[in-house]
Design a protein around this motif. Structure first.
Motif, PDB file in Angstrom:
ATOM      1  N   ARG A  51       1.019  -1.004   0.114  1.00 44.50           N
ATOM      2  CA  ARG A  51       0.701  -0.098  -0.003  1.00 44.50           C
ATOM      3  C   ARG A  51       0.597   1.365   0.296  1.00 44.50           C
ATOM      4  O   ARG A  51       1.227   1.890   0.847  1.00 44.50           O
ATOM      5  N   TYR A  52       0.617   2.139  -1.608  1.00 48.23           N
ATOM      6  CA  TYR A  52       1.572   3.688  -0.996  1.00 48.23           C
ATOM      7  C   TYR A  52       1.424   4.031   0.286  1.00 48.23           C
ATOM      8  O   TYR A  52       2.662   4.778   0.419  1.00 48.23           O
ATOM      9  N   LYS A  53       0.270   4.378   0.629  1.00 47.36           N
ATOM     10  CA  LYS A  53       0.475   5.495   1.454  1.00 47.36           C
ATOM     11  C   LYS A  53      -0.211   4.564   2.872  1.00 47.36           C
ATOM     12  O   LYS A  53      -1.338   5.388   4.059  1.00 47.36           O
ATOM     13  N   LEU A  67       8.344  -1.299   0.112  1.00 51.18           N
ATOM     14  CA  LEU A  67       6.791  -1.606  -0.936  1.00 51.18           C
ATOM     15  C   LEU A  67       7.073  -2.817  -2.183  1.00 51.18           C
ATOM     16  O   LEU A  67       8.668  -2.118  -2.643  1.00 51.18           O
ATOM     17  N   ASP A  69       6.013  -2.446  -5.230  1.00 50.56           N
ATOM     18  CA  ASP A  69       5.786  -1.103  -6.161  1.00 50.56           C
ATOM     19  C   ASP A  69       5.299  -2.597  -7.492  1.00 50.56           C
ATOM     20  O   ASP A  69       6.252  -2.314  -8.324  1.00 50.56           O
ATOM     21  N   THR A  75       3.863   5.785  -8.509  1.00 53.71           N
ATOM     22  CA  THR A  75       4.601   5.730  -7.275  1.00 53.71           C
ATOM     23  C   THR A  75       5.410   7.181  -8.764  1.00 53.71           C
ATOM     24  O   THR A  75       5.943   8.104  -7.669  1.00 53.71           O
TER      25      THR A  75
END
Length: 80
Positions: A51-53, A67, A69, A75
């Motif tokens: 999860r990016y956030k 992360l 990706d 990103t």
């Protein structure tokens, strides 16, 4: 969740899955099955973050994090 668990069984990691909401709140057992809670998972060698956030408070509970990706374009857009 079972398909994911089956894939991880090949690497003896099927019992090493933790699931939580983005804010770190545990997912109820009925939804997450018999997955680990965030507190138990924080003792793991690494957090594989998809999860990016994910809040930094959740990430900081782990010694190391990576992360995964799955959408490099996203990103790059977030970094700009």
């Amino acid at each position: 969740m079972e398909v994911f668990r089956d894939h991880l069984q090949t690497y003896a990691l099927a019992d090493c899955i933790a699931v939580c909401y983005p804010n770190g709140t545990p997912v109820p057992k009925g939804i997450a099955g018999d997955c680990l809670g965030l507190g138990d998972a924080a003792e793991a060698d690494v957090l594989l973050n998809q999860r990016y956030k994910l809040p930094s408070g959740v990430v900081r509970r782990f010694r190391r994090s990576a992360l995964l990706d799955i959408d490099p374009g996203l990103t790059q857009v977030l970094m700009t």
